[in-house]
Design an enzyme around this catalytic site. Structure first.
Site, PDB file in Angstrom:
ATOM      1  CG  ASN A  34      15.349  93.339 -45.467  1.00 28.94           C
ATOM      2  OD1 ASN A  34      15.428  93.842 -44.347  1.00 28.94           O
ATOM      3  ND2 ASN A  34      14.790  92.171 -45.685  1.00 28.94           N
ATOM      4  CD  GLN A  90       9.584  83.884 -41.355  1.00 32.51           C
ATOM      5  OE1 GLN A  90       9.829  82.813 -40.797  1.00 32.51           O
ATOM      6  NE2 GLN A  90      10.201  85.003 -41.042  1.00 32.51           N
ATOM      7  CG  HIS A 101       2.229  95.283 -44.489  1.00 34.27           C
ATOM      8  ND1 HIS A 101       2.581  96.582 -44.768  1.00 34.27           N
ATOM      9  CD2 HIS A 101       1.537  94.834 -45.560  1.00 34.27           C
ATOM     10  CE1 HIS A 101       2.112  96.915 -45.967  1.00 34.27           C
ATOM     11  NE2 HIS A 101       1.478  95.860 -46.472  1.00 34.27           N
ATOM     12  CG  HIS A 103       6.893  90.756 -45.233  1.00 33.57           C
ATOM     13  ND1 HIS A 103       6.108  90.927 -44.109  1.00 33.57           N
ATOM     14  CD2 HIS A 103       7.992  90.081 -44.823  1.00 33.57           C
ATOM     15  CE1 HIS A 103       6.714  90.390 -43.072  1.00 33.57           C
ATOM     16  NE2 HIS A 103       7.864  89.856 -43.470  1.00 33.57           N
ATOM     17  CG  HIS A 105      11.430  87.364 -46.556  1.00 31.62           C
ATOM     18  ND1 HIS A 105      12.265  88.121 -45.775  1.00 31.62           N
ATOM     19  CD2 HIS A 105      10.341  87.106 -45.771  1.00 31.62           C
ATOM     20  CE1 HIS A 105      11.732  88.298 -44.586  1.00 31.62           C
ATOM     21  NE2 HIS A 105      10.556  87.687 -44.550  1.00 31.62           N
TER      22      HIS A 105
HETATM   23  W1  AMW Z   1       9.332  88.603 -41.155  1.00 32.48           W
HETATM   24  O1  AMW Z   1      10.279  88.019 -39.873  1.00 32.48           O
HETATM   25  O2  AMW Z   1       8.090  89.494 -40.587  1.00 32.48           O
HETATM   26  O3  AMW Z   1       8.976  87.491 -42.347  1.00 32.48           O
HETATM   27  O4  AMW Z   1      10.426  89.662 -41.971  1.00 32.48           O
HETATM   28  C1  AMW Z   1      10.520  91.028 -41.673  1.00 32.48           C
HETATM   29  C2  AMW Z   1      11.494  91.598 -42.639  1.00 32.48           C
HETATM   30  O5  AMW Z   1      11.329  92.984 -42.654  1.00 32.48           O
HETATM   31  C3  AMW Z   1      12.959  91.335 -42.274  1.00 32.48           C
HETATM   32  O6  AMW Z   1      13.647  90.890 -43.435  1.00 32.48           O
HETATM   33  C4  AMW Z   1      13.442  92.685 -41.802  1.00 32.48           C
HETATM   34  O7  AMW Z   1      14.803  92.865 -42.053  1.00 32.48           O
HETATM   35  C5  AMW Z   1      12.572  93.605 -42.631  1.00 32.48           C
HETATM   36  N1  AMW Z   1      12.323  94.936 -42.077  1.00 32.48           N
HETATM   37  C6  AMW Z   1      11.871  95.267 -40.870  1.00 32.48           C
HETATM   38  N2  AMW Z   1      11.696  96.588 -40.747  1.00 32.48           N
HETATM   39  C7  AMW Z   1      12.028  97.115 -41.935  1.00 32.48           C
HETATM   40  C8  AMW Z   1      12.066  98.433 -42.452  1.00 32.48           C
HETATM   41  N3  AMW Z   1      11.725  99.485 -41.722  1.00 32.48           N
HETATM   42  N4  AMW Z   1      12.483  98.606 -43.714  1.00 32.48           N
HETATM   43  C9  AMW Z   1      12.837  97.538 -44.459  1.00 32.48           C
HETATM   44  N5  AMW Z   1      12.819  96.272 -44.040  1.00 32.48           N
HETATM   45  C10 AMW Z   1      12.422  96.062 -42.788  1.00 32.48           C
END
Ligand code: AMW
Length: 183
Positions: A34, A90, A101, A103, A105
């Site tokens: 992350n 989410q 996209h 994902h 966590h």
């Molecule tokens: W989500 O609010 O869409 O459930 O979570 C998005 C997640 O993606 C967050 O934990 C954020 O820190 C992570 N994130 C966003 N952009 C990147 C990236 N370029 N590389 C890695 N993690 C990312």
């Protein structure tokens, strides 16, 4: 640059090229470190296909995604000395999704780790709020947030990690994945 052995085709998380952050792949799924972890070991698992919703996944993608969650979760819990995991999706913008996209966590947890933030369940506010929302962290000029009526946040907490730091973690986790049993 890649933490994975051999040549790797470019891997996208939404519109972000994340190949150097990827530490594990299967034919249908990848795992990445992350940019802005909520706690140490907070990683993400995505289908290779860039689709926003869980309901967009095929049955094969769905099962491969969760099998990967299970295996990577076991690994990060061991490596980061956790005793539990948060596993969260989410699924859609109105559920707090900020990267369109799919994902999952995975966040290693231990007793009292978020007591200083209000307790165990503070993780949900952190996921839902600005701390999990890197688009804002990357794009927003200081003060803009406050002008829009959101509370101020600690600048240090918002800082995205350097590529070097993420690559070092991805390389370490790729080695640790090799120690994990297949099932
Ligand atoms: W989500 O609010 O869409 O459930 O979570 C998005 C997640 O993606 C967050 O934990 C954020 O820190 C992570 N994130 C966003 N952009 C990147 C990236 N370029 N590389 C890695 N993690 C990312």
């Amino acid at each position: 640059m890649s933490a994975l052995k051999g040549a790797t085709a470019p891997i996208y998380f939404g519109s972000f090229l994340v190949t150097p952050q990827v530490f594990h792949t299967t034919p249908l799924t990848f795992a990445l470190v992350n940019l802005k972890p909520i706690l140490p070991g907070h990683v993400l698992i995505s289908p290779r296909r860039v689709v926003p919703r869980v309901s967009d996944l095929t049955p094969a993608e769905t099962s491969d995604l969760f099998l990967t969650v299970r295996r990577v979760g076991r690994m990060v819990e061991r490596v980061y000395g956790g005793s539990s995991l948060n596993i969260a999706v989410q699924d859609g913008v109105d559920a707090g999704q900020s990267v369109a996209h799919v994902h999952a966590h995975i966040i290693p947890r231990r007793a009292a780790d978020l007591d200083h933030r209000g307790g165990t369940d503070a993780v949900y506010d952190m996921l839902d709020g600005e701390e999990g929302d890197v688009g804002k962290a990357l794009g927003e000029v200081d003060g803009e947030r406050e002008k829009r009526g959101f509370p101020a946040v600690d600048n240090e907490a918002r800082k995205p990690r350097s590529l070097e730091e993420m690559v070092a973690e991805a390389e370490m986790l790729a080695r640790e994945m090799e120690k994990e049993p297949v099932d």
